[in-house]
Scaffold this motif. Sequence first.
Motif, PDB file in Angstrom:
ATOM      1  N   LEU A  84       0.843  -1.300  -0.071  1.00  0.00           N
ATOM      2  CA  LEU A  84       0.119  -0.121   0.059  1.00  0.00           C
ATOM      3  C   LEU A  84       0.819   1.343   0.029  1.00  0.00           C
ATOM      4  CD1 LEU A  84      -2.921  -1.283   2.345  1.00  0.00           C
ATOM      5  CD2 LEU A  84      -2.987  -0.543  -0.023  1.00  0.00           C
ATOM      6  N   VAL A  85       1.928   1.214   0.772  1.00  0.00           N
ATOM      7  CA  VAL A  85       2.771   2.459   0.836  1.00  0.00           C
ATOM      8  C   VAL A  85       3.328   2.888  -0.664  1.00  0.00           C
ATOM      9  CG1 VAL A  85       4.962   3.463   1.760  1.00  0.00           C
ATOM     10  CG2 VAL A  85       3.473   2.254   3.245  1.00  0.00           C
ATOM     11  N   VAL A  86       3.728   1.692  -1.208  1.00  0.00           N
ATOM     12  CA  VAL A  86       4.563   1.855  -2.737  1.00  0.00           C
ATOM     13  C   VAL A  86       3.397   2.004  -3.631  1.00  0.00           C
ATOM     14  CG1 VAL A  86       5.653   0.476  -4.781  1.00  0.00           C
ATOM     15  CG2 VAL A  86       6.393  -0.034  -2.259  1.00  0.00           C
ATOM     16  N   VAL A  87       2.221   1.504  -3.687  1.00  0.00           N
ATOM     17  CA  VAL A  87       1.286   1.896  -4.657  1.00  0.00           C
ATOM     18  C   VAL A  87       0.561   2.881  -4.489  1.00  0.00           C
ATOM     19  CG1 VAL A  87      -1.015   0.515  -3.929  1.00  0.00           C
ATOM     20  CG2 VAL A  87      -0.120   0.416  -6.050  1.00  0.00           C
ATOM     21  N   HIS A  94       1.130   9.250 -10.663  1.00  0.00           N
ATOM     22  CA  HIS A  94       0.325   9.128 -11.748  1.00  0.00           C
ATOM     23  C   HIS A  94      -0.473  10.407 -11.914  1.00  0.00           C
ATOM     24  CE1 HIS A  94       1.311   5.745 -14.219  1.00  0.00           C
ATOM     25  NE2 HIS A  94       1.585   5.143 -13.223  1.00  0.00           N
ATOM     26  N   ILE A  95      -1.160  10.786 -10.796  1.00  0.00           N
ATOM     27  CA  ILE A  95      -2.378  11.754 -10.822  1.00  0.00           C
ATOM     28  C   ILE A  95      -1.755  13.039 -11.005  1.00  0.00           C
ATOM     29  CG2 ILE A  95      -3.999  12.997  -9.435  1.00  0.00           C
ATOM     30  CD1 ILE A  95      -4.730  10.101  -8.442  1.00  0.00           C
ATOM     31  N   PHE A  96      -0.576  13.516 -10.293  1.00  0.00           N
ATOM     32  CA  PHE A  96      -0.101  14.691 -10.053  1.00  0.00           C
ATOM     33  C   PHE A  96       1.146  14.966 -10.892  1.00  0.00           C
ATOM     34  CE2 PHE A  96      -2.164  14.054  -5.936  1.00  0.00           C
ATOM     35  CZ  PHE A  96      -2.926  15.314  -6.177  1.00  0.00           C
ATOM     36  N   GLY A 104       1.151   7.620 -23.392  1.00  0.00           N
ATOM     37  CA  GLY A 104       0.069   7.103 -23.872  1.00  0.00           C
ATOM     38  C   GLY A 104      -0.843   5.834 -23.411  1.00  0.00           C
ATOM     39  N   SER A 105      -0.211   5.216 -22.475  1.00  0.00           N
ATOM     40  CA  SER A 105      -0.942   3.810 -21.921  1.00  0.00           C
ATOM     41  C   SER A 105      -1.482   4.123 -20.582  1.00  0.00           C
ATOM     42  CB  SER A 105       0.182   2.759 -21.974  1.00  0.00           C
ATOM     43  OG  SER A 105      -0.248   1.661 -21.401  1.00  0.00           O
ATOM     44  N   TYR A 106      -2.665   3.420 -20.384  1.00  0.00           N
ATOM     45  CA  TYR A 106      -3.351   3.583 -19.148  1.00  0.00           C
ATOM     46  C   TYR A 106      -2.904   2.384 -18.082  1.00  0.00           C
ATOM     47  CZ  TYR A 106      -6.189   7.214 -20.832  1.00  0.00           C
ATOM     48  OH  TYR A 106      -6.880   8.608 -21.390  1.00  0.00           O
ATOM     49  N   ALA A 107      -2.086   1.432 -18.694  1.00  0.00           N
ATOM     50  CA  ALA A 107      -2.055   0.182 -18.277  1.00  0.00           C
ATOM     51  C   ALA A 107      -1.119   0.192 -16.459  1.00  0.00           C
ATOM     52  CB  ALA A 107      -0.896  -0.856 -19.056  1.00  0.00           C
ATOM     53  N   LEU A 108      -0.048   1.091 -16.622  1.00  0.00           N
ATOM     54  CA  LEU A 108       0.543   0.866 -15.269  1.00  0.00           C
ATOM     55  C   LEU A 108      -0.610   1.764 -14.232  1.00  0.00           C
ATOM     56  CD1 LEU A 108       3.907   2.511 -16.218  1.00  0.00           C
ATOM     57  CD2 LEU A 108       3.238   0.268 -15.417  1.00  0.00           C
ATOM     58  N   PHE A 109      -1.269   2.714 -14.516  1.00  0.00           N
ATOM     59  CA  PHE A 109      -2.442   3.327 -13.638  1.00  0.00           C
ATOM     60  C   PHE A 109      -3.203   2.452 -13.329  1.00  0.00           C
ATOM     61  CE2 PHE A 109      -6.201   5.753 -12.291  1.00  0.00           C
ATOM     62  CZ  PHE A 109      -5.634   6.664 -11.465  1.00  0.00           C
ATOM     63  N   ILE A 110      -3.909   1.607 -14.096  1.00  0.00           N
ATOM     64  CA  ILE A 110      -4.870   0.582 -13.877  1.00  0.00           C
ATOM     65  C   ILE A 110      -4.285  -0.647 -13.112  1.00  0.00           C
ATOM     66  CG2 ILE A 110      -6.233  -1.148 -15.037  1.00  0.00           C
ATOM     67  CD1 ILE A 110      -6.591   0.760 -17.427  1.00  0.00           C
ATOM     68  N   ILE A 114      -5.762  -1.745  -9.390  1.00  0.00           N
ATOM     69  CA  ILE A 114      -6.061  -2.815  -9.027  1.00  0.00           C
ATOM     70  C   ILE A 114      -5.191  -3.393  -7.751  1.00  0.00           C
ATOM     71  CG2 ILE A 114      -5.773  -5.572  -9.858  1.00  0.00           C
ATOM     72  CD1 ILE A 114      -6.640  -4.117 -12.931  1.00  0.00           C
ATOM     73  N   VAL A 115      -3.845  -3.152  -7.688  1.00  0.00           N
ATOM     74  CA  VAL A 115      -2.921  -3.881  -6.780  1.00  0.00           C
ATOM     75  C   VAL A 115      -3.434  -3.022  -5.387  1.00  0.00           C
ATOM     76  CG1 VAL A 115      -0.870  -3.398  -5.820  1.00  0.00           C
ATOM     77  CG2 VAL A 115      -1.006  -4.382  -8.120  1.00  0.00           C
ATOM     78  N   PHE A 116      -3.897  -1.536  -5.455  1.00  0.00           N
ATOM     79  CA  PHE A 116      -4.235  -0.804  -4.303  1.00  0.00           C
ATOM     80  C   PHE A 116      -5.497  -1.686  -3.817  1.00  0.00           C
ATOM     81  CE2 PHE A 116      -6.927   1.976  -2.640  1.00  0.00           C
ATOM     82  CZ  PHE A 116      -6.329   2.761  -1.394  1.00  0.00           C
ATOM     83  N   LEU A 117      -6.352  -1.789  -4.543  1.00  0.00           N
ATOM     84  CA  LEU A 117      -7.759  -2.586  -3.983  1.00  0.00           C
ATOM     85  C   LEU A 117      -7.359  -4.021  -3.541  1.00  0.00           C
ATOM     86  CD1 LEU A 117     -10.069  -1.310  -6.955  1.00  0.00           C
ATOM     87  CD2 LEU A 117     -10.009  -0.527  -4.483  1.00  0.00           C
ATOM     88  N   LEU A 118      -6.632  -4.751  -4.126  1.00  0.00           N
ATOM     89  CA  LEU A 118      -6.519  -6.120  -3.692  1.00  0.00           C
ATOM     90  C   LEU A 118      -5.773  -6.009  -2.272  1.00  0.00           C
ATOM     91  CD1 LEU A 118      -5.511  -7.961  -6.833  1.00  0.00           C
ATOM     92  CD2 LEU A 118      -7.269  -8.178  -5.612  1.00  0.00           C
ATOM     93  N   SER A 119      -4.843  -5.192  -2.412  1.00  0.00           N
ATOM     94  CA  SER A 119      -3.891  -5.035  -1.120  1.00  0.00           C
ATOM     95  C   SER A 119      -4.714  -4.522   0.202  1.00  0.00           C
ATOM     96  CB  SER A 119      -2.708  -4.183  -1.092  1.00  0.00           C
ATOM     97  OG  SER A 119      -1.953  -4.743  -2.166  1.00  0.00           O
ATOM     98  N   LEU A 120      -5.483  -3.662  -0.217  1.00  0.00           N
ATOM     99  CA  LEU A 120      -6.680  -2.990   0.896  1.00  0.00           C
ATOM    100  C   LEU A 120      -7.337  -4.172   1.443  1.00  0.00           C
ATOM    101  CD1 LEU A 120      -6.856   0.006   2.286  1.00  0.00           C
ATOM    102  CD2 LEU A 120      -8.917   0.174   0.466  1.00  0.00           C
TER     103      LEU A 120
END
Length: 142
Positions: A84-87, A94-96, A104-110, A114-120
């Motif tokens: 969670l700290v890393v993600v 990504h946001i700021f 041009g790719s959304y892959a890293l943000f998506i 996903i990793v944030f939600l699973l880890s939470l």
Amino acid sequence: PDGYWFDHERGRKKWFLWGAQIVVAVIFLQTLFFKFTGAEEAVALFSALGVEPWGSILVGTMELFSGIMLLIPATAVYGAILVLVVVIGAILSHIFVLGIAFQGSYALFIMAVIVFLLSLWILYERRKEIKFLRKWLLFFLF
């Protein structure tokens, strides 16, 4: 037989929890190649943040430890905290700074979301295993 693994409701949740831990660990561990070998994509990302090369080494090291910790039952909850700290750092970057569509790719943000939600979810399900800062951290998780 009676027990944790054979109770259908709890057993199913336990398998999904381990599945989530494995997914997050694999995502984190597979990115290590890019960070530790100085791959073009990693260099571009961390250069855009102004922290290349030490940033990729630091983040890669944190991803290595958290990925391993997620796969060890006694340390899985602490691995989820480190993830969670890393993600959270990745999502905020990504946001700021980088933009949601980096190069041009959304892959890293998506992937980060996903990793944030699973880890939470992993942290929430394993919250009773936290031994330090229990009274403060668990207050926010209930």
